[in-house]
Design a protein around this motif. Structure first.
Motif, PDB file in Angstrom:
ATOM      1  N   PHE A   1      -3.073   2.174   3.427  1.00 46.96           N
ATOM      2  CA  PHE A   1      -3.151   3.158   2.354  1.00 46.96           C
ATOM      3  C   PHE A   1      -4.343   2.927   1.436  1.00 46.96           C
ATOM      4  N   GLY A   2      -4.767   1.674   1.289  1.00 45.76           N
ATOM      5  CA  GLY A   2      -5.914   1.385   0.456  1.00 45.76           C
ATOM      6  C   GLY A   2      -7.226   1.400   1.212  1.00 45.76           C
ATOM      7  N   GLY A   3      -7.175   1.652   2.514  1.00 46.72           N
ATOM      8  CA  GLY A   3      -8.393   1.651   3.323  1.00 46.72           C
ATOM      9  C   GLY A   3      -8.253   0.752   4.528  1.00 46.72           C
ATOM     10  N   GLU A   4      -8.978  -0.349   4.540  1.00 48.78           N
ATOM     11  CA  GLU A   4      -8.984  -1.256   5.692  1.00 48.78           C
ATOM     12  C   GLU A   4      -8.168  -2.519   5.449  1.00 48.78           C
ATOM     13  N   LYS A   5      -7.548  -2.635   4.287  1.00 47.31           N
ATOM     14  CA  LYS A   5      -6.873  -3.879   3.929  1.00 47.31           C
ATOM     15  C   LYS A   5      -5.456  -3.603   3.458  1.00 47.31           C
ATOM     16  N   LEU A   6      -4.514  -4.416   3.941  1.00 48.97           N
ATOM     17  CA  LEU A   6      -3.124  -4.320   3.519  1.00 48.97           C
ATOM     18  C   LEU A   6      -3.022  -4.529   2.014  1.00 48.97           C
ATOM     19  N   GLY A   7      -2.250  -3.663   1.336  1.00 48.58           N
ATOM     20  CA  GLY A   7      -2.192  -3.781  -0.117  1.00 48.58           C
ATOM     21  C   GLY A   7      -0.880  -3.313  -0.731  1.00 48.58           C
ATOM     22  N   PHE A   8      -0.944  -3.083  -2.022  1.00 48.91           N
ATOM     23  CA  PHE A   8       0.209  -2.752  -2.872  1.00 48.91           C
ATOM     24  C   PHE A   8       1.020  -1.580  -2.329  1.00 48.91           C
ATOM     25  N   LEU A   9       0.352  -0.465  -2.034  1.00 55.14           N
ATOM     26  CA  LEU A   9       1.057   0.727  -1.605  1.00 55.14           C
ATOM     27  C   LEU A   9       1.669   0.554  -0.214  1.00 55.14           C
ATOM     28  N   ASP A  10       1.010  -0.204   0.652  1.00 51.44           N
ATOM     29  CA  ASP A  10       1.582  -0.469   1.968  1.00 51.44           C
ATOM     30  C   ASP A  10       2.920  -1.195   1.837  1.00 51.44           C
TER      31      ASP A  10
ATOM     32  N   PRO B   1       2.213  12.314  12.230  1.00 51.80           N
ATOM     33  CA  PRO B   1       1.503  11.448  13.184  1.00 51.80           C
ATOM     34  C   PRO B   1       0.794  10.259  12.543  1.00 51.80           C
ATOM     35  N   SER B   2       0.126  10.472  11.421  1.00 50.74           N
ATOM     36  CA  SER B   2      -0.616   9.380  10.777  1.00 50.74           C
ATOM     37  C   SER B   2       0.329   8.354  10.174  1.00 50.74           C
ATOM     38  N   LEU B   3       1.394   8.830   9.533  1.00 55.46           N
ATOM     39  CA  LEU B   3       2.374   7.927   8.932  1.00 55.46           C
ATOM     40  C   LEU B   3       3.135   7.170  10.022  1.00 55.46           C
ATOM     41  N   HIS B   4       3.414   7.839  11.111  1.00 53.20           N
ATOM     42  CA  HIS B   4       4.097   7.190  12.227  1.00 53.20           C
ATOM     43  C   HIS B   4       3.223   6.087  12.817  1.00 53.20           C
ATOM     44  N   GLU B   5       1.933   6.362  13.003  1.00 51.68           N
ATOM     45  CA  GLU B   5       1.019   5.347  13.536  1.00 51.68           C
ATOM     46  C   GLU B   5       0.915   4.165  12.585  1.00 51.68           C
ATOM     47  N   TRP B   6       0.837   4.470  11.281  1.00 51.52           N
ATOM     48  CA  TRP B   6       0.791   3.386  10.291  1.00 51.52           C
ATOM     49  C   TRP B   6       2.035   2.513  10.405  1.00 51.52           C
ATOM     50  N   CYS B   7       3.204   3.126  10.543  1.00 53.49           N
ATOM     51  CA  CYS B   7       4.460   2.371  10.658  1.00 53.49           C
ATOM     52  C   CYS B   7       4.417   1.415  11.849  1.00 53.49           C
ATOM     53  N   GLN B   8       3.941   1.925  12.996  1.00 55.20           N
ATOM     54  CA  GLN B   8       3.882   1.097  14.200  1.00 55.20           C
ATOM     55  C   GLN B   8       2.949  -0.099  14.010  1.00 55.20           C
ATOM     56  N   ASN B   9       1.829   0.126  13.349  1.00 56.31           N
ATOM     57  CA  ASN B   9       0.868  -0.955  13.117  1.00 56.31           C
ATOM     58  C   ASN B   9       1.375  -1.936  12.060  1.00 56.31           C
TER      59      ASN B   9
ATOM     60  N   GLU C   1      -5.512 -14.698  -4.935  1.00 56.51           N
ATOM     61  CA  GLU C   1      -5.843 -14.640  -3.525  1.00 56.51           C
ATOM     62  C   GLU C   1      -5.220 -13.392  -2.896  1.00 56.51           C
ATOM     63  N   SER C   2      -5.911 -12.826  -1.939  1.00 54.33           N
ATOM     64  CA  SER C   2      -5.428 -11.630  -1.225  1.00 54.33           C
ATOM     65  C   SER C   2      -4.897 -10.573  -2.197  1.00 54.33           C
ATOM     66  N   PRO C   3      -5.779 -10.010  -3.021  1.00 50.82           N
ATOM     67  CA  PRO C   3      -5.330  -9.036  -4.025  1.00 50.82           C
ATOM     68  C   PRO C   3      -4.619  -7.845  -3.401  1.00 50.82           C
ATOM     69  N   LEU C   4      -3.565  -7.402  -4.081  1.00 56.08           N
ATOM     70  CA  LEU C   4      -2.779  -6.266  -3.606  1.00 56.08           C
ATOM     71  C   LEU C   4      -3.323  -4.950  -4.136  1.00 56.08           C
TER      72      LEU C   4
ATOM     73  N   PRO D   1       2.124  -9.977  11.905  1.00 59.25           N
ATOM     74  CA  PRO D   1       3.000 -11.155  11.972  1.00 59.25           C
ATOM     75  C   PRO D   1       3.687 -11.495  10.651  1.00 59.25           C
ATOM     76  N   MET D   2       2.950 -11.474   9.553  1.00 63.95           N
ATOM     77  CA  MET D   2       3.518 -11.797   8.247  1.00 63.95           C
ATOM     78  C   MET D   2       4.625 -10.816   7.857  1.00 63.95           C
ATOM     79  N   ILE D   3       4.444  -9.556   8.216  1.00 59.02           N
ATOM     80  CA  ILE D   3       5.439  -8.525   7.936  1.00 59.02           C
ATOM     81  C   ILE D   3       6.648  -8.706   8.853  1.00 59.02           C
ATOM     82  N   LYS D   4       6.379  -8.922  10.116  1.00 55.15           N
ATOM     83  CA  LYS D   4       7.424  -9.009  11.125  1.00 55.15           C
ATOM     84  C   LYS D   4       8.370 -10.171  10.872  1.00 55.15           C
ATOM     85  N   GLU D   5       7.834 -11.306  10.427  1.00 54.14           N
ATOM     86  CA  GLU D   5       8.668 -12.492  10.265  1.00 54.14           C
ATOM     87  C   GLU D   5       9.634 -12.392   9.084  1.00 54.14           C
ATOM     88  N   ALA D   6       9.402 -11.448   8.170  1.00 52.97           N
ATOM     89  CA  ALA D   6      10.288 -11.287   7.017  1.00 52.97           C
ATOM     90  C   ALA D   6      11.254 -10.115   7.177  1.00 52.97           C
ATOM     91  N   LEU D   7      11.271  -9.494   8.365  1.00 60.97           N
ATOM     92  CA  LEU D   7      12.160  -8.359   8.573  1.00 60.97           C
ATOM     93  C   LEU D   7      13.608  -8.816   8.689  1.00 60.97           C
TER      94      LEU D   7
END
Length: 222
Positions: free
Chosen positions: A143-152, A180-188, A79-82, A193-199
């Protein structure tokens, strides 16, 4: 499919990326906290080669090294391949994850603990490495396009703790104008939520990096 346990530390960015992957895949797990400065017999038993976190215990299997763990999770829970399905894109994700760890992350830490002229050289080298990641994320949501993945997940250390490294090392590597692009990616990324709750709490990261910073300085003087 067997009970899952994570031997990890809240201050370890490598453990955090494993937690992100488990949450992304909806895998229930037990977290066993490990003190990285006072390692336990359990860690020595399941990772006798490197004696480092993270280690994932899946039934009677032990898997170490965070990027290896991410691939194991991806192969075990579909499920949800990385990783991408395309062989070339998959190899590129692995390549850039390795580059990220060996050049960007290690480069930032080298700059953090360096002194004098060596620090300036290390800062420039770290910025050069980050510029390659900047090119990889240009025009993309993830990094993989439109979906959160391994490299992210691998690059997630930047919004997680690069600012802490900058504070501890009294330096500046990363800003919105140069990346600029990497900074925007970081903010997003950090607002998912899934990322934020494990910080982990920033103060714990700061305390950890401060400790290993001074330990590294003491080792250099020996």
């Amino acid at each position: 499919m067997g009970e899952v346990k994570v031997i990890g530390s809240i201050s370890s960015l490598f453990c955090t990326r494993v937690e992100w992957a488990l949450k992304l895949k909806g895998v229930e797990y037990e977290y066993i906290h490990e003190d990285p400065l006072n390692k336990s017999p359990l860690l020595f038993k399941h990772n006798p080669m490197h004696k480092k976190v993270p280690v994932v215990l899946h039934g009677d299997r032990a898997v170490a090294e965070s990027l290896v763990i991410l691939e194991y999770l991806d192969d075990t829970w579909k499920e949800s391949p990385l990783l991408p399905q395309d062989p070339y894109e998959k190899s590129m994700a692995r390549f850039w994850a390795k580059f990220n760890d060996e050049k960007c992350l290690l480069g930032a830490w080298t700059a953090c603990k360096a002194k004098g002229e060596e620090k300036e050289k290390a800062i420039e080298s770290a910025k050069e490495s980050l510029s390659f990641l900047e090119k990889q994320i240009e025009g993309k949501t993830f990094f993989g396009g439109e979906k959160l993945g391994f490299l992210d997940l691998a690059v997630g250390w930047i919004p997680l703790c690069l600012g802490v490294m900058e504070q501890v090392g009294e330096m500046k590597l990363f800003d919105a104008e140069k990346f600029p692009s990497l900074h925007e990616w970081c903010q997003n990324f950090i607002q998912i939520p899934m990322i934020k709750e494990a910080l982990p709490p920033r103060e714990k990261l700061f305390a950890y990096f401060t400790t290993i910073y001074f330990l590294s300085l003491a080792a250099q003087k020996q």
